[in-house]
Design an enzyme around this catalytic site. Structure first.
Site, PDB file in Angstrom:
ATOM      1  N   GLY A  14      82.819  43.798  83.607  1.00 62.29           N
ATOM      2  CA  GLY A  14      83.836  43.305  82.688  1.00 62.29           C
ATOM      3  C   GLY A  14      84.911  44.338  82.427  1.00 62.29           C
ATOM      4  N   ASN A  15      85.587  44.207  81.288  1.00 61.35           N
ATOM      5  CA  ASN A  15      86.714  45.095  80.972  1.00 61.35           C
ATOM      6  C   ASN A  15      86.315  46.569  80.955  1.00 61.35           C
ATOM      7  OD1 ASN A  15      88.373  42.880  80.681  1.00 61.35           O
ATOM      8  ND2 ASN A  15      88.261  42.819  78.460  1.00 61.35           N
ATOM      9  N   ILE A  16      85.232  46.889  80.226  1.00 61.64           N
ATOM     10  CA  ILE A  16      84.823  48.290  80.088  1.00 61.64           C
ATOM     11  C   ILE A  16      84.366  48.855  81.424  1.00 61.64           C
ATOM     12  CG2 ILE A  16      83.099  49.822  79.042  1.00 61.64           C
ATOM     13  CD1 ILE A  16      83.249  48.112  76.522  1.00 61.64           C
ATOM     14  N   CYS A 131      83.397  51.714  70.428  1.00 57.17           N
ATOM     15  CA  CYS A 131      84.784  52.206  70.511  1.00 57.17           C
ATOM     16  C   CYS A 131      85.258  52.686  69.144  1.00 57.17           C
ATOM     17  CB  CYS A 131      85.707  51.128  71.062  1.00 57.17           C
ATOM     18  SG  CYS A 131      85.770  49.592  70.109  1.00 57.17           S
ATOM     19  N   GLY A 164      86.331  41.563  75.577  1.00 52.66           N
ATOM     20  CA  GLY A 164      85.739  40.608  76.509  1.00 52.66           C
ATOM     21  C   GLY A 164      84.462  39.997  75.963  1.00 52.66           C
ATOM     22  N   GLY A 166      81.339  40.622  76.550  1.00 52.41           N
ATOM     23  CA  GLY A 166      80.312  41.589  76.155  1.00 52.41           C
ATOM     24  C   GLY A 166      80.575  42.171  74.785  1.00 52.41           C
TER      25      GLY A 166
END
Length: 318
Positions: A14-16, A131, A164, A166
């Site tokens: 995904g994004n990360i 984050c 996202g 997740g």
């Protein structure tokens, strides 16, 4: 002859995970991609990995374990979900893989590079908190190095587009894990965390607010607090260039009629005298999502920082 780099795998396309892969490939001195692991064969992250000649599997951890180069992989980043990480760790850690957990699972100790990387660099599994935690806990720690922090509250505001599936699945774990880390790593006596997914268009850059309640009636102590925070901001910015103070640190006297006693840890009776307010902005490096996604950048930059240190320590020991 150049030193052989340490091979890493990323679970979660995904994004990360995708941002992390791009950072490793473009900027890492000691790491190289060994595998990108997902569960959706049509994910953008797996497609990008294939285009960048990274070995891939869409069969999750079992697929990773079946890959021809699995034995060469030494470090595994997990960018899935808290629940999935428990299962992934149970399969991989017994096989000698070092786990860097980018979910809020918190199986291993919390690690915030600017604060406590040397304490946990040899652990088989480390947790990168969240984050919001990576952005704010250094500030709480900076204050607590000068004066006891009776209560710390952080508010992380991120663009909805940067969150996202997740991240959204981990919202409850985010608040709980970050709150624990504010106490464990930031050294506050009590902590609270709030996350806001901001749907504004155009998307806004990640913003973080930190409030600390302290007893600091002396102006000279205020200056020490400000200096400690400014130094910490520089320490974080060394590996997250877009990390900065949005405005000057504010230290204000708590009004006598403000019922702050309800915020203190159980058994604490001494009323704090001042509130320290810190306003941060985290601009992303735009390796994958645009610059508004500072939440991706600070998480993946912190993860890479840890993996680099692990690999560097291993090379030094040779």
């Amino acid at each position: 002859m150049s030193e052989k780099k340490t091979k890493v795998a990323i679970i979660g396309s995904g994004n990360i995970g995708t941002d992390l892969m791009i950072k490793v490939m473009r900027h890492s001195q000691h790491l190289e991609m060994g595998a990108m692991v997902g569960i959706d064969p049509d994910s953008d992250g797996l497609a990008r990995a294939k285009r960048m000649k990274v070995p891939t599997t869409h069969e999750g951890v079992d697929g990773l374990m079946a890959m021809d180069n699995f034995d060469e992989i030494e470090i595994v980043f997990d960018a899935t979900s808290a629940k999935a990480h428990v299962a992934n760790d149970a399969k991989l850690r017994p096989l000698g893989k070092r786990m860097i957990d980018l979910t809020p699972a918190a199986i291993g100790p919390f690690l915030v590079p600017a604060v406590n990387i040397d304490e946990h660099i040899d652990e088989p599994n480390v947790n990168m908190v969240t984050c919001g935690g990576q952005a704010t806990i250094p500030i709480v720690a900076a204050v607590s190095r000068v004066v006891p922090v009776e209560y710390a509250e952080i508010v992380a505001s991120i663009a909805s587009k940067s969150a996202g599936p997740g991240t959204r699945a981990n919202i409850d774990e985010f608040t709980e894990t970050t709150s624990h880390a504010i106490v464990k790593v930031g050294k506050a006596k009590r902590g609270k965390a709030i996350i806001i997914l901001n749907p504004a268009e155009p998307p806004l850059i990640m913003r973080d607010t930190v409030f600390c309640l302290v007893s600091a009636p002396d102006e000279s102590v205020h200056e020490q607090i400000r200096a400690s925070i400014e130094k910490m901001v520089g320490d974080v910015a060394a590996y997250v260039p877009g990390y900065r103070l949005k405005q000057k640190v504010q230290i204000s006297e708590i009004p006598a009629d403000q019922p702050v006693e309800t915020l203190l840890a159980e058994g604490e009776t001494d009323r704090p005298t001042h509130q320290v307010s810190v306003f941060l902005e985290v601009e992303g490096a735009a390796h994958y999502l645009p610059a508004y996604a500072g939440n991706l950048d600070i998480m993946t930059s912190a993860g890479v920082q840890v993996a680099e240190r692990i690999a560097q320590k291993k090379e030094t020991a040779r």
